[in-house]
Design a protein around this motif. Sequence first.
Motif, PDB file in Angstrom:
ATOM      1  N   ALA A  78       0.813  -1.214   0.000  1.00  0.00           N
ATOM      2  CA  ALA A  78       0.000   0.000   0.000  1.00  0.00           C
ATOM      3  C   ALA A  78       0.850   1.269   0.000  1.00  0.00           C
ATOM      4  O   ALA A  78       0.484   2.273  -0.618  1.00  0.00           O
ATOM      5  N   LEU A  79       1.994   1.225   0.707  1.00  0.00           N
ATOM      6  CA  LEU A  79       2.834   2.417   0.825  1.00  0.00           C
ATOM      7  C   LEU A  79       3.958   2.471  -0.213  1.00  0.00           C
ATOM      8  O   LEU A  79       4.686   3.463  -0.282  1.00  0.00           O
ATOM      9  N   LEU A  80       4.071   1.425  -1.013  1.00  0.00           N
ATOM     10  CA  LEU A  80       5.170   1.374  -1.967  1.00  0.00           C
ATOM     11  C   LEU A  80       5.142   2.521  -2.979  1.00  0.00           C
ATOM     12  O   LEU A  80       6.208   3.074  -3.298  1.00  0.00           O
ATOM     13  N   PRO A  81       3.988   2.924  -3.485  1.00  0.00           N
ATOM     14  CA  PRO A  81       4.014   4.085  -4.393  1.00  0.00           C
ATOM     15  C   PRO A  81       4.610   5.326  -3.735  1.00  0.00           C
ATOM     16  O   PRO A  81       5.358   6.073  -4.374  1.00  0.00           O
ATOM     17  N   ALA A  82       4.305   5.553  -2.455  1.00  0.00           N
ATOM     18  CA  ALA A  82       4.851   6.709  -1.752  1.00  0.00           C
ATOM     19  C   ALA A  82       6.350   6.546  -1.539  1.00  0.00           C
ATOM     20  O   ALA A  82       7.108   7.521  -1.646  1.00  0.00           O
ATOM     21  N   LEU A  83       6.783   5.340  -1.221  1.00  0.00           N
ATOM     22  CA  LEU A  83       8.213   5.091  -1.057  1.00  0.00           C
ATOM     23  C   LEU A  83       8.957   5.323  -2.369  1.00  0.00           C
ATOM     24  O   LEU A  83      10.040   5.922  -2.390  1.00  0.00           O
ATOM     25  N   ARG A  84       8.379   4.844  -3.453  1.00  0.00           N
ATOM     26  CA  ARG A  84       9.008   5.061  -4.766  1.00  0.00           C
ATOM     27  C   ARG A  84       9.047   6.548  -5.121  1.00  0.00           C
ATOM     28  O   ARG A  84      10.041   7.039  -5.671  1.00  0.00           O
ATOM     29  N   GLU A  85       7.985   7.268  -4.797  1.00  0.00           N
ATOM     30  CA  GLU A  85       7.935   8.699  -5.088  1.00  0.00           C
ATOM     31  C   GLU A  85       8.995   9.459  -4.303  1.00  0.00           C
ATOM     32  O   GLU A  85       9.566  10.442  -4.798  1.00  0.00           O
ATOM     33  N   ALA A  86       9.285   8.986  -3.077  1.00  0.00           N
ATOM     34  CA  ALA A  86      10.318   9.636  -2.264  1.00  0.00           C
ATOM     35  C   ALA A  86      11.706   9.451  -2.867  1.00  0.00           C
ATOM     36  O   ALA A  86      12.615  10.232  -2.597  1.00  0.00           O
ATOM     37  N   GLY A  87      11.859   8.381  -3.656  1.00  0.00           N
ATOM     38  CA  GLY A  87      13.116   8.187  -4.377  1.00  0.00           C
ATOM     39  C   GLY A  87      14.151   7.404  -3.604  1.00  0.00           C
ATOM     40  O   GLY A  87      13.884   6.860  -2.530  1.00  0.00           O
ATOM     41  N   ALA A  88      15.351   7.357  -4.166  1.00  0.00           N
ATOM     42  CA  ALA A  88      16.446   6.595  -3.571  1.00  0.00           C
ATOM     43  C   ALA A  88      16.725   7.074  -2.153  1.00  0.00           C
ATOM     44  O   ALA A  88      16.611   8.257  -1.846  1.00  0.00           O
ATOM     45  N   GLY A  89      17.086   6.125  -1.297  1.00  0.00           N
ATOM     46  CA  GLY A  89      17.351   6.437   0.098  1.00  0.00           C
ATOM     47  C   GLY A  89      16.256   5.961   1.019  1.00  0.00           C
ATOM     48  O   GLY A  89      16.404   6.023   2.243  1.00  0.00           O
ATOM     49  N   GLY A  90      15.155   5.481   0.459  1.00  0.00           N
ATOM     50  CA  GLY A  90      14.084   4.938   1.282  1.00  0.00           C
ATOM     51  C   GLY A  90      14.460   3.589   1.851  1.00  0.00           C
ATOM     52  O   GLY A  90      15.396   2.926   1.380  1.00  0.00           O
TER      53      GLY A  90
END
Length: 258
Positions: free
Chosen positions: A125-137
């Motif tokens: 569910a949160l993966l799109p937000a993690l991907r949007e945050a970019g590298a370093g997540g």
Amino acid sequence: MFRTIAHPTDEFTGKRVVVTGGSRGIGAAVVQRFLDAGADVVATARSATAETPAAATFVPGDVSTTAGVQALTTAALDVLGGVDVLVNNAGAARLHLGGTSTIPDEEWLDALDLNYLSAVRVTTALLPALREAGAGGAVVNVSSAAALLPTPPLAHYAAAKAALNAYGKALATELAPAGIRVATVVPGNVVTPGGDAIRQGIADATGASLADIAAGVPLGRPGDPRDVAEAVAYLASERAQWVTGVTLTVDGGELPLV
């Protein structure tokens, strides 16, 4: 006794963190560790406790259900605006002293939902937000020593946590090209309300004392929730920028090599 360690107070400044099972024990210690280092934190559990850090935003809910995960996702993104770090800590175990054959189907399913599938659902569910945050997540899953050294009374819990370990490894490979790291922490005998109840049940059934159960820890004491929180913080930090796909045992040296 746990020795308090000085650490930077700005290491996670600007980072947005979600911690499941964050109301007490290991989860509450993880929440506090991120808060102490400047992060904005959303913690979730079925209900808050006296241990729940007040500086975090607490979202009550049940992540063992799809509806609960959806509600958490909406609330967390509303509060934080995005996610940089996810800590999947939700979990619980119930002893079945009669062994594996006495564990009913509903207990196996409940163990999988809470200890394994909750992490899968929340991460998805949160993966799109993690991907949007970019590298370093980063995603850090909190497993259990039971996954590496299962016993019959906790076979259902051990199986669910072993599945979590495998999931974390697969997810790390998948997300590495995006610069999102995934790691799993495996706590040993840690003094928490849930862990204490399990150990007391074993002690009552075997005639051993709680001191006897803790005596096998080479470093001479049971774990403190902050021991695990330190490991989680390291794995989520830039200090671990080249660390992914690992399963880190935090057990005072108790587990045999497996």
